[in-house]
Design an enzyme around this catalytic site. Structure first.
Site, PDB file in Angstrom:
ATOM      1  CE  LYS A 131     -21.898 -31.392 -23.050  1.00  0.00           C
ATOM      2  NZ  LYS A 131     -23.058 -32.096 -23.599  1.00  0.00           N
ATOM      3  CB  SER A 206     -25.690 -34.260 -23.050  1.00  0.00           C
ATOM      4  OG  SER A 206     -25.267 -33.117 -23.770  1.00  0.00           O
ATOM      5  CB  SER A 230     -27.347 -31.536 -25.471  1.00  0.00           C
ATOM      6  OG  SER A 230     -27.457 -32.893 -25.822  1.00  0.00           O
TER       7      SER A 230
END
Length: 526
Positions: A131, A206, A230
């Site tokens: 990410k 996330s 997450s």
């Protein structure tokens, strides 16, 4: 009426009322999004995209397939599906192809044996993603903050460096929520990521971009982070495997506002993959020298594992656990009851009722995510004014998402959790879980009360991440295991938890459940 009876009556009434409200919310959003007309991902036509990371690594080092072909196939798949998902936000395709050619050249010229290559470069030639908020050299590094738009990484986070040193090739970085703290991968820099099974649903946060593109076969593995679910949340919503290792064993540098020297943080990196068999090789690379703290090579006899399960932790701020989620946990527990000593037993600890409150308390110790949050959103060049930004939000002019403003309210406006009470509850719960699991027990625990909700529904159910977050508080290893699809065609799964440093038990159970129930289900027709 006795006090206990009154309490039970009030709880029963509240749960009944909550169920009605939840049904109304789902009905309204289902009507608005009209799920029956949603688009679907294009099918995979190149079968190597369905292969695991370990299979790809084996075939590449044995020269059964060209690394360049593997990299190009995944790049082409990302280009094909990202228009539907908005999962990938920056890429290094040219560099990745050049690195793949270097791998092919090395394999053509090397005198090393296949075993020697596997030992030194276990993931040689395997594409991976990470990410955007985990720093990668030369890649976008905004963390979804408008104030950081245009910022590029100047060096690799240690975990990314370790993956590269293992021979893996970074091909792209993916979307996440603003500053990583929300249940949806949405921000005002890149927009919103969609769930690969249904574009009107969230991919989670996330690491929503990571799990979305992995499930869609744009990448075989990816790096996650986890402070409140997450890793496991988006893995659950997108139907892949997400493993949160025992906390404290990996360096946590690479975040915009973390130094990497934080002590006693809940933050850890984690793994994403479409098969449980990729977790251990991936984890060994990420752990570095701390791998000796785990027992990943220990053979596990499932007949010796004690299995426990919890169906409803009963945190009143979390939605009631759905029938489908409970059924998934029960079928997993039933399958694992393969011997008298492993007969699954249901448990319920009162402290789980306070999962959210205990996590809120622990978050007060996280300098990089809490104490300066209103300043972090401005890249520490000022401080967000709640009143001004809420007003701007009404006319769609704010640089910040509503979720981030709600987080500021939680940190600066709402009363904190009583620290004395919280520390006592956490200590008690840690002792109870440790005594329960020992070194040969696993706990099957709800990931989330529901399947992946529609976009924006999480604003009305902001606390439904609590059953992931409590495992961050306890710092225990936990693996999200996919267990098929719901009646709405969305992934469902179970969280497998073990005691500290017993990650191998979580992974062994994950492998067995994958063998029995099939694991990842493609979000497209095969």
């Amino acid at each position: 009426m006795a006090t206990s009876t009154r309490v039970k009556f009030c709880e029963g009434f509240f749960y009944t009322f909550r169920i009605i409200v939840e049904w109304i919310i789902d009905f309204i959003f289902g009507f608005v999004y009209n799920d029956k007309k949603t688009l679907q991902l294009p099918e995979v036509t190149d079968q190597l995209l369905l292969k695991s990371a370990t299979s790809l690594a084996k075939e590449i080092r044995e020269k059964q397939i060209s690394c360049e072909i593997v990299i190009r196939a995944h790049i082409n798949r990302i280009k094909q599906v990202n228009q539907f998902l908005n999962a990938v936000v920056d890429e290094r395709y040219v560099d990745a192809i050049e690195e793949a050619r270097d791998v092919d050249k090395f394999l053509a010229e090397t005198d090393q044996t296949i075993d020697e290559i596997e030992m030194s470069k276990p993931l040689l030639g395997v594409p991976f993603t990470s990410k955007e908020s985990t720093q990668a050299k030369g890649m976008a590094f905004t963390c979804g903050l408008v104030a950081r738009r245009g910022v590029k990484g100047t060096e690799d986070a240690i975990v990314i460096e370790r993956l590269k040193n293992s021979g893996a090739i970074l091909i792209a970085v993916t979307n996440m929520p603003e500053n990583n703290l929300w249940c949806e991968a949405r921000n005002n820099v890149y927009g919103q990521t969609n769930n690969p099974y249904n574009f009107s649903r969230t991919a989670g946060g996330s690491c929503g971009g990571e799990c979305s593109i992995i499930s869609a076969c744009g990448s075989p593995i990816g790096i996650g982070t986890d402070i409140g679910g997450s890793t496991r949340m988006p893995a659950y919503y997108c139907g892949v495997f997400g493993h949160k290792p025992t906390t404290g064993l990996m360096p946590i540098n690479g975040f915009p506002f973390y130094t990497g020297d934080e002590v006693d943080s809940m933050v850890t990196f984690g793994t994403f993959s479409r098969t449980a068999k990729d977790i251990i090789p991936f984890l060994k690379v990420m752990m570095g020298e701390n791998i000796k703290s785990l027992k990943l090579d220990t053979k596990v006899d499932l007949r010796d594992i004690k299995v426990y399960y919890c169906l409803e932790p009963k945190d009143l701020r979390v939605s009631p656990v759905s029938t489908e989620v409970k059924s998934a946990i029960l079928k997993a527990a039933e399958h694992l009851s393969i011997a008298p000593k492993s007969d699954a037993k249901q448990i319920s600890f009162n402290e789980f009722r306070h999962s959210l409150s205990l996590w809120r308390h622990e978050m007060t110790k996280e300098d990089g995510f809490t104490k300066n949050y209103a300043r972090d959103l401005t890249n520490r060049k000022g401080e967000v004014s709640l009143c001004a930004e809420f007003a701007k939000t009404l006319i769609f002019q704010s640089d910040y998402t509503l979720a981030s403003l709600m987080r500021i309210v939680d940190v600066k406006v709402l009363p904190p959790t009583n620290p004395t009470w919280a520390e006592s509850e956490i200590s008690t719960l840690k002792q109870k879980v440790s005594e329960l699991l020992g070194d040969n027990g696993v706990l099957l625990f709800p990931n989330c009360p529901t399947e992946a909700p529609h976009h924006y529904v999480s604003l009305l159910r902001p606390y439904n991440f609590a059953y992931w977050a409590i495992m961050n508080v306890l710092k225990l290893p936990a693996t999200q295991v996919p267990l098929g699809l719901t009646k709405n065609g969305l992934p469902i799964g179970v969280q497998v938890v073990a005691s500290l440093n017993n990650d191998h038990l979580c992974i062994a159970v994950a492998e067995e459940l994958e063998r029995k129930f099939g694991g990842w289900v493609p979000p497209f027709h095969q």
